[in-house]
Design an enzyme around this catalytic site. Structure first.
Site, PDB file in Angstrom:
ATOM      1  N   GLU A  93      -7.704 -36.283 -59.946  1.00  0.00           N
ATOM      2  CA  GLU A  93      -8.168 -37.416 -60.962  1.00  0.00           C
ATOM      3  C   GLU A  93      -6.744 -38.261 -61.449  1.00  0.00           C
ATOM      4  O   GLU A  93      -5.708 -37.872 -61.522  1.00  0.00           O
ATOM      5  CB  GLU A  93      -8.393 -36.636 -62.288  1.00  0.00           C
ATOM      6  N   HIS A  94      -7.139 -39.753 -61.607  1.00  0.00           N
ATOM      7  CA  HIS A  94      -5.819 -40.576 -61.545  1.00  0.00           C
ATOM      8  C   HIS A  94      -5.161 -40.494 -60.551  1.00  0.00           C
ATOM      9  O   HIS A  94      -3.652 -40.711 -60.881  1.00  0.00           O
ATOM     10  CB  HIS A  94      -5.463 -40.471 -63.192  1.00  0.00           C
ATOM     11  N   ASP A 149      -6.189 -41.961 -57.530  1.00  0.00           N
ATOM     12  CA  ASP A 149      -6.263 -42.930 -56.473  1.00  0.00           C
ATOM     13  C   ASP A 149      -5.290 -44.190 -56.834  1.00  0.00           C
ATOM     14  O   ASP A 149      -4.585 -44.560 -55.566  1.00  0.00           O
ATOM     15  CB  ASP A 149      -7.655 -43.326 -56.366  1.00  0.00           C
ATOM     16  N   ALA A 182     -21.531 -42.025 -67.834  1.00  0.00           N
ATOM     17  CA  ALA A 182     -21.497 -40.736 -67.851  1.00  0.00           C
ATOM     18  C   ALA A 182     -20.065 -40.226 -67.194  1.00  0.00           C
ATOM     19  O   ALA A 182     -20.134 -39.009 -66.761  1.00  0.00           O
ATOM     20  CB  ALA A 182     -22.699 -39.904 -67.402  1.00  0.00           C
ATOM     21  N   GLY A 183     -19.443 -41.312 -66.533  1.00  0.00           N
ATOM     22  CA  GLY A 183     -18.276 -40.971 -65.681  1.00  0.00           C
ATOM     23  C   GLY A 183     -18.800 -40.487 -64.324  1.00  0.00           C
ATOM     24  O   GLY A 183     -18.005 -39.949 -63.551  1.00  0.00           O
ATOM     25  N   SER A 197     -21.274 -47.904 -62.067  1.00  0.00           N
ATOM     26  CA  SER A 197     -20.907 -49.097 -61.164  1.00  0.00           C
ATOM     27  C   SER A 197     -20.568 -49.390 -59.917  1.00  0.00           C
ATOM     28  O   SER A 197     -20.888 -50.328 -59.344  1.00  0.00           O
ATOM     29  CB  SER A 197     -19.694 -49.708 -62.435  1.00  0.00           C
ATOM     30  N   GLU A 211     -14.800 -55.306 -58.708  1.00  0.00           N
ATOM     31  CA  GLU A 211     -14.517 -54.443 -60.321  1.00  0.00           C
ATOM     32  C   GLU A 211     -13.211 -54.804 -60.851  1.00  0.00           C
ATOM     33  O   GLU A 211     -13.321 -55.147 -61.912  1.00  0.00           O
ATOM     34  CB  GLU A 211     -14.716 -53.178 -59.968  1.00  0.00           C
ATOM     35  N   ASP A 237     -14.194 -44.519 -56.262  1.00  0.00           N
ATOM     36  CA  ASP A 237     -15.577 -44.634 -56.592  1.00  0.00           C
ATOM     37  C   ASP A 237     -16.234 -45.175 -55.386  1.00  0.00           C
ATOM     38  O   ASP A 237     -17.398 -44.605 -55.044  1.00  0.00           O
ATOM     39  CB  ASP A 237     -15.822 -45.030 -57.987  1.00  0.00           C
TER      40      ASP A 237
HETATM   41  C1  GLA Z   1     -12.585 -43.784 -62.689  1.00  0.00           C
HETATM   42  C2  GLA Z   1     -12.042 -45.048 -61.847  1.00  0.00           C
HETATM   43  C3  GLA Z   1     -11.389 -44.409 -60.286  1.00  0.00           C
HETATM   44  C4  GLA Z   1     -10.397 -43.156 -60.768  1.00  0.00           C
HETATM   45  C5  GLA Z   1     -10.978 -42.050 -61.687  1.00  0.00           C
HETATM   46  C6  GLA Z   1      -9.842 -41.142 -62.231  1.00  0.00           C
HETATM   47  O1  GLA Z   1     -13.614 -43.251 -62.067  1.00  0.00           O
HETATM   48  O2  GLA Z   1     -12.904 -45.730 -61.372  1.00  0.00           O
HETATM   49  O3  GLA Z   1     -10.699 -45.241 -59.686  1.00  0.00           O
HETATM   50  O4  GLA Z   1      -9.169 -43.492 -61.185  1.00  0.00           O
HETATM   51  O5  GLA Z   1     -11.562 -43.029 -63.023  1.00  0.00           O
HETATM   52  O6  GLA Z   1      -9.708 -40.408 -61.167  1.00  0.00           O
END
Ligand code: GLA
Length: 389
Positions: free
Chosen positions: A35-36, A38, A124-125, A129, A166, A178
């Site tokens: 996570e975070h 990318d 919802a994560g 989008s 985006e 994503d």
């Molecule tokens: C969101 C962003 C992704 C990524 C995640 C965290 O989903 O769209 O690019 O940074 O957060 O991993």
């Protein structure tokens, strides 16, 4: 009525008076770990969800965009030339942004009529989008014969175009995970995405073979990437790399972490860096375990990832922490928040026999804490974007 290719086509015909040229769909995603990472040129490991967004599309002769969604009363009608940062606002920016970004990449595009319908819960994560962008991008590429919705290499290019949409038009400073998930995942597999060079590899992911389920716990807590927190985290990482004189935090080997942290200016930047470097390492460890057929052993890595996001990266929230803690104390092998953070969803790796118990414990804990009722559901790894009709 759950979203489907037939229903969105019918809705298109009712709205615009004739049939669409076709229907395309793209999935939401859930990130298993990484996570975070990318936007730090790191590794991440999403799966595509079985939940999809459907886009019914017909090109128009002129350059007018008419955009509709069954999820929103907002309708947009605008000239392609009027698409710019922040315009159109809301979901319209994600759809129109794709046309703008295709043009920005040198493609000739035209106006279109669009009707959307989605199974991916919003906010919802789970990347509703990106599912939206990629379903529209797939449609436009096919209808204009751009050749971007073909093999994996073409799809990588299309994903980058969606990221530009985006970042620039919808003004969400997100990485690229994503869109890659929506366009490049394969059913039954997780996608190991190396964001340093954009390469991917498919990693078998089948919890049912171990009598396990991957449970999504949508906390329904507010999740908004545009509120500046995401951008702040990204800026801290860029600053850390700058202080270290590196192109990105990917270049920090986990074995050098302690000496590297000593070079940084303050505790907050040190904590952010520690998350990114250890998280990239956890992705590698997860992939190694999955490749050895040791999925149950991934649980502790999920737990460590959650603590790292909670304590070092500062992106969790009370609802996510309760979901993770209750899941792990009721039989989950591991659990973690997933996605951008500050709300949204957590995931748990749960023995299939315990799924009902874990779900009920989480529901009760949320009620006791005065939180809105969460939505818990098990998912399998689905396929990427495709033409439906
Ligand atoms: C969101 C962003 C992704 C990524 C995640 C965290 O989903 O769209 O690019 O940074 O957060 O991993």
């Amino acid at each position: 009525m759950p979203a489907s290719a037939d229903f969105v086509a019918q809705s298109f015909s009712e709205a615009f008076g004739s049939e669409p040229s076709g229907v395309w769909s793209a999935p939401g995603r859930v990130n298993l770990i990484g996570e975070h990472t990318d936007y730090n040129a790191g590794l991440c490991l999403p799966i595509a969800l079985p939940l999809r967004t459907y886009a019914a599309v017909r090109l128009r002769a002129g350059s007018v965009l008419r955009l509709r969604s069954l999820q929103s009363p907002e309708q947009y009608e605008l000239e392609l030339d009027d698409v710019r940062a922040g315009n159109p606002p809301g979901w319209g920016g994600y759809a129109a942004g794709v046309l703008w970004a295709l043009k920005d990449a040198g493609h000739e595009v035209s106006g279109l009529d669009l009707m959307l319908d989605s199974q991916v819960p919003l906010g919802a994560g789970l990347s509703s989008s990106a599912a939206l962008e990629c379903s529209v991008a797939a449609a436009v590429s096919d209808l204009l014969d751009l050749g971007l919705f073909g093999d994996d290499q073409a799809r990588a290019t299309l994903a980058a175009i969606c990221v530009n949409a985006e970042n620039t038009i919808a003004q969400a400073p997100t990485g690229g995970m994503d869109q890659s998930a929506a366009l490049r995942c394969r059913a039954g597999h997780a996608l190991l995405l190396d964001c340093r060079d954009g390469t991917v590899s498919q990693v078998p992911f089948d919890p049912s073979a171990h009598r396990l389920s991957l449970l999504i716990m949508n906390t329904r807590a507010n999740h908004a990437l545009g509120d500046g927190q995401y951008a702040q985290r990204r800026a801290s990482c860029d600053e850390a790399a700058r202080q270290l004189g590196l192109p990105s935090l990917r270049e920090v080997a986990v074995g050098d972490l302690d000496v590297t942290l000593d070079l940084l200016s303050d505790d907050e930047i040190r904590a952010r860096t520690r998350h990114v470097v250890t998280e990239i390492d956890r992705v590698s460890q997860t992939v190694a375990l999955l490749r050895e057929g040791r999925l149950p052993d991934v649980g502790p890595l999920f737990n460590a990832s959650h603590l790292s996001m909670r304590d070092d990266f500062g992106i969790s929230c009370a609802e996510l922490d309760v979901a993770v803690e209750v899941a792990t104390t009721h039989g989950a092998l591991g659990a973690r928040m997933t996605g951008g953070g500050f709300g949204g969803s957590a995931i748990a790796l749960v023995p299939t026999d315990s799924t009902a118990d874990v779900t009920s414990a989480v529901m009760h804990a949320f009620a006791d804490s005065g939180f809105s009722a969460p939505h818990c559901f098990a998912v399998t790894a689905g396929g990427s974007a495709q033409r439906e009709s």
